[in-house]
Design a protein around this motif. Structure first.
Motif, PDB file in Angstrom:
ATOM      1  N   ILE A   1     -45.709  27.974 -18.852  1.00 33.84           N
ATOM      2  CA  ILE A   1     -45.721  29.167 -18.295  1.00 33.84           C
ATOM      3  C   ILE A   1     -46.774  30.644 -18.037  1.00 33.84           C
ATOM      4  O   ILE A   1     -46.479  30.593 -17.083  1.00 33.84           O
ATOM      5  CB  ILE A   1     -45.205  29.879 -19.829  1.00 33.84           C
ATOM      6  CG1 ILE A   1     -44.227  29.048 -20.051  1.00 33.84           C
ATOM      7  CG2 ILE A   1     -44.857  31.533 -19.692  1.00 33.84           C
ATOM      8  CD1 ILE A   1     -42.930  29.521 -21.236  1.00 33.84           C
ATOM      9  N   TRP A   2     -48.086  29.875 -19.048  1.00 38.27           N
ATOM     10  CA  TRP A   2     -48.918  30.638 -18.752  1.00 38.27           C
ATOM     11  C   TRP A   2     -49.130  30.424 -17.015  1.00 38.27           C
ATOM     12  O   TRP A   2     -49.668  31.349 -15.966  1.00 38.27           O
ATOM     13  CB  TRP A   2     -50.299  30.501 -18.704  1.00 38.27           C
ATOM     14  CG  TRP A   2     -51.401  31.445 -19.052  1.00 38.27           C
ATOM     15  CD1 TRP A   2     -52.200  32.113 -18.991  1.00 38.27           C
ATOM     16  CD2 TRP A   2     -52.629  30.439 -17.911  1.00 38.27           C
ATOM     17  NE1 TRP A   2     -53.055  32.750 -18.276  1.00 38.27           N
ATOM     18  CE2 TRP A   2     -53.618  31.802 -17.574  1.00 38.27           C
ATOM     19  CE3 TRP A   2     -53.205  29.768 -17.467  1.00 38.27           C
ATOM     20  CZ2 TRP A   2     -55.047  31.733 -16.437  1.00 38.27           C
ATOM     21  CZ3 TRP A   2     -54.058  29.883 -16.250  1.00 38.27           C
ATOM     22  CH2 TRP A   2     -55.084  30.306 -16.439  1.00 38.27           C
TER      23      TRP A   2
ATOM     24  N   THR B   1     -46.732  30.872 -14.694  1.00 36.89           N
ATOM     25  CA  THR B   1     -46.901  33.337 -14.030  1.00 36.89           C
ATOM     26  C   THR B   1     -48.484  33.717 -13.230  1.00 36.89           C
ATOM     27  O   THR B   1     -48.786  34.598 -12.760  1.00 36.89           O
ATOM     28  CB  THR B   1     -46.483  33.543 -15.902  1.00 36.89           C
ATOM     29  OG1 THR B   1     -47.739  33.630 -16.505  1.00 36.89           O
ATOM     30  CG2 THR B   1     -45.779  33.797 -16.479  1.00 36.89           C
TER      31      THR B   1
ATOM     32  N   ALA C   1     -47.621  32.609 -24.471  1.00 36.19           N
ATOM     33  CA  ALA C   1     -47.957  31.925 -23.297  1.00 36.19           C
ATOM     34  C   ALA C   1     -49.434  33.020 -22.710  1.00 36.19           C
ATOM     35  O   ALA C   1     -50.307  32.721 -22.017  1.00 36.19           O
ATOM     36  CB  ALA C   1     -47.220  31.723 -22.007  1.00 36.19           C
ATOM     37  N   GLN C   2     -49.288  34.390 -23.007  1.00 35.23           N
ATOM     38  CA  GLN C   2     -50.230  35.386 -22.984  1.00 35.23           C
ATOM     39  C   GLN C   2     -51.875  35.186 -23.909  1.00 35.23           C
ATOM     40  O   GLN C   2     -52.726  35.799 -22.882  1.00 35.23           O
ATOM     41  CB  GLN C   2     -50.114  37.008 -23.315  1.00 35.23           C
ATOM     42  CG  GLN C   2     -48.453  36.865 -22.631  1.00 35.23           C
ATOM     43  CD  GLN C   2     -48.277  36.873 -21.627  1.00 35.23           C
ATOM     44  OE1 GLN C   2     -49.246  37.609 -20.186  1.00 35.23           O
ATOM     45  NE2 GLN C   2     -47.361  36.394 -21.152  1.00 35.23           N
TER      46      GLN C   2
ATOM     47  N   TYR D   1     -41.509  32.192 -25.961  1.00 33.74           N
ATOM     48  CA  TYR D   1     -42.779  30.998 -25.342  1.00 33.74           C
ATOM     49  C   TYR D   1     -43.777  31.539 -24.187  1.00 33.74           C
ATOM     50  O   TYR D   1     -44.715  31.723 -24.529  1.00 33.74           O
ATOM     51  CB  TYR D   1     -42.193  30.083 -24.707  1.00 33.74           C
ATOM     52  CG  TYR D   1     -41.424  29.376 -25.385  1.00 33.74           C
ATOM     53  CD1 TYR D   1     -41.685  28.802 -26.636  1.00 33.74           C
ATOM     54  CD2 TYR D   1     -40.411  28.207 -25.422  1.00 33.74           C
ATOM     55  CE1 TYR D   1     -40.574  28.106 -27.516  1.00 33.74           C
ATOM     56  CE2 TYR D   1     -39.572  27.690 -26.059  1.00 33.74           C
ATOM     57  CZ  TYR D   1     -39.819  27.422 -27.235  1.00 33.74           C
ATOM     58  OH  TYR D   1     -38.433  26.119 -28.166  1.00 33.74           O
ATOM     59  N   TRP D   2     -43.020  32.436 -23.723  1.00 34.89           N
ATOM     60  CA  TRP D   2     -43.770  33.787 -22.753  1.00 34.89           C
ATOM     61  C   TRP D   2     -45.192  34.958 -23.529  1.00 34.89           C
ATOM     62  O   TRP D   2     -46.208  34.591 -23.020  1.00 34.89           O
ATOM     63  CB  TRP D   2     -42.998  34.191 -21.812  1.00 34.89           C
ATOM     64  CG  TRP D   2     -43.614  35.651 -20.694  1.00 34.89           C
ATOM     65  CD1 TRP D   2     -44.016  35.015 -19.899  1.00 34.89           C
ATOM     66  CD2 TRP D   2     -44.238  37.405 -21.191  1.00 34.89           C
ATOM     67  NE1 TRP D   2     -44.519  36.466 -19.368  1.00 34.89           N
ATOM     68  CE2 TRP D   2     -44.554  36.842 -20.302  1.00 34.89           C
ATOM     69  CE3 TRP D   2     -43.677  38.032 -22.338  1.00 34.89           C
ATOM     70  CZ2 TRP D   2     -45.335  38.658 -20.337  1.00 34.89           C
ATOM     71  CZ3 TRP D   2     -44.677  38.824 -22.728  1.00 34.89           C
ATOM     72  CH2 TRP D   2     -45.280  39.638 -21.510  1.00 34.89           C
ATOM     73  N   CYS D   3     -44.389  35.013 -25.032  1.00 36.17           N
ATOM     74  CA  CYS D   3     -45.744  35.849 -25.544  1.00 36.17           C
ATOM     75  C   CYS D   3     -46.883  35.653 -25.781  1.00 36.17           C
ATOM     76  O   CYS D   3     -47.740  35.846 -25.741  1.00 36.17           O
ATOM     77  CB  CYS D   3     -44.657  36.972 -26.386  1.00 36.17           C
ATOM     78  SG  CYS D   3     -43.139  37.944 -26.471  1.00 36.17           S
TER      79      CYS D   3
ATOM     80  N   GLU E   1     -37.492  31.874 -24.573  1.00 38.21           N
ATOM     81  CA  GLU E   1     -38.220  31.582 -23.566  1.00 38.21           C
ATOM     82  C   GLU E   1     -38.757  33.149 -23.379  1.00 38.21           C
ATOM     83  O   GLU E   1     -40.228  32.955 -22.937  1.00 38.21           O
ATOM     84  CB  GLU E   1     -37.352  31.702 -22.145  1.00 38.21           C
ATOM     85  CG  GLU E   1     -36.542  30.045 -21.608  1.00 38.21           C
ATOM     86  CD  GLU E   1     -36.220  29.963 -20.710  1.00 38.21           C
ATOM     87  OE1 GLU E   1     -36.302  28.620 -20.483  1.00 38.21           O
ATOM     88  OE2 GLU E   1     -34.523  30.819 -20.624  1.00 38.21           O
ATOM     89  N   ALA E   2     -38.133  33.994 -23.898  1.00 41.64           N
ATOM     90  CA  ALA E   2     -39.089  35.581 -24.299  1.00 41.64           C
ATOM     91  C   ALA E   2     -40.852  34.984 -25.301  1.00 41.64           C
ATOM     92  O   ALA E   2     -41.040  35.274 -25.193  1.00 41.64           O
ATOM     93  CB  ALA E   2     -38.524  35.755 -24.151  1.00 41.64           C
TER      94      ALA E   2
ATOM     95  N   ASP F   1     -44.080  37.270 -14.137  1.00 49.78           N
ATOM     96  CA  ASP F   1     -44.052  37.009 -14.603  1.00 49.78           C
ATOM     97  C   ASP F   1     -42.309  36.776 -14.827  1.00 49.78           C
ATOM     98  O   ASP F   1     -41.875  36.765 -16.051  1.00 49.78           O
ATOM     99  CB  ASP F   1     -43.635  38.157 -15.793  1.00 49.78           C
ATOM    100  CG  ASP F   1     -45.656  37.831 -15.698  1.00 49.78           C
ATOM    101  OD1 ASP F   1     -45.816  37.015 -16.285  1.00 49.78           O
ATOM    102  OD2 ASP F   1     -45.993  39.126 -16.379  1.00 49.78           O
TER     103      ASP F   1
ATOM    104  N   ILE G   1     -41.653  31.502 -15.282  1.00 47.57           N
ATOM    105  CA  ILE G   1     -41.870  30.652 -16.218  1.00 47.57           C
ATOM    106  C   ILE G   1     -41.186  29.749 -16.656  1.00 47.57           C
ATOM    107  O   ILE G   1     -41.729  28.785 -17.461  1.00 47.57           O
ATOM    108  CB  ILE G   1     -41.093  31.567 -17.827  1.00 47.57           C
ATOM    109  CG1 ILE G   1     -41.498  33.192 -17.341  1.00 47.57           C
ATOM    110  CG2 ILE G   1     -40.455  31.204 -18.398  1.00 47.57           C
ATOM    111  CD1 ILE G   1     -41.190  34.494 -17.808  1.00 47.57           C
TER     112      ILE G   1
END
Length: 158
Positions: free
Chosen positions: A57-58, A61, A39-40, A35-37, A32-33, A66, A71
């Motif tokens: 996620i974008w 957040t 999503a930035q 995917y968060w990266c 998930e982290a 965040d 997420i």
């Protein structure tokens, strides 16, 4: 509203509340982290994954920060939508009250479906949109004007 409808609404609400609890209390996983990266930097495609999870996620957040809720919000919404569309489909098929309630309970009784309610991965949007696609295609069979269902199926499949 019939007692069966009230029961289904209560089970769907319980499913949503349990999902919110899971989303907010379980720690984020490494995937998930990752995917968060990405999503930035929203894009139309990525090297190894489809973009829908990044877009969800974008958006989450942007709305809720965040943390885990931001997420995973899109994931929960996708799985609740898939559960609801499945319920609509069972009603169209004439399934009994017991079968419809069993469907709602199974959304959290089956480990893979339960995990899909809170893990931000590409699977929940895939399950959601394919469920919508298949339901729309099913509805074209008996619709007086099927064009709208065909368009919905095409949109959801895309």
């Amino acid at each position: 509203m019939s007692p069966a409808d009230r029961s289904e609404r209560r089970l769907l609400l319980l499913s949503a509340l349990l999902g919110v609890w899971q989303v907010t209390t379980l720690p984020l996983f490494a995937q998930e982290a990752y995917y968060w990266c990405y999503a930035q930097h929203p894009a139309l495609s990525y090297f190894d994954h489809p973009p829908m999870v990044a877009w969800m996620i974008w958006l989450g957040t942007q709305l809720f920060g965040d943390g885990a809720l931001g997420i995973r919000l899109g994931t929960l919404c996708c799985m609740l939508a898939a559960t609801w569309v499945g319920l609509l489909w069972l009603r169209r098929l004439g399934a009994s009250d017991w079968v419809r309630r069993a469907w709602l309970v199974s959304a959290f009784a089956m480990p893979m479906l339960m995990a899909a309610h809170f893990l931000a991965t590409p699977d929940p949007p895939l399950v959601c949109w394919w469920t919508v696609t298949m339901y729309a295609l099913w509805r074209t069979r008996d619709a007086a004007r099927p064009l709208g269902w065909w368009l919905l199926a095409g949109f959801a499949a895309g």
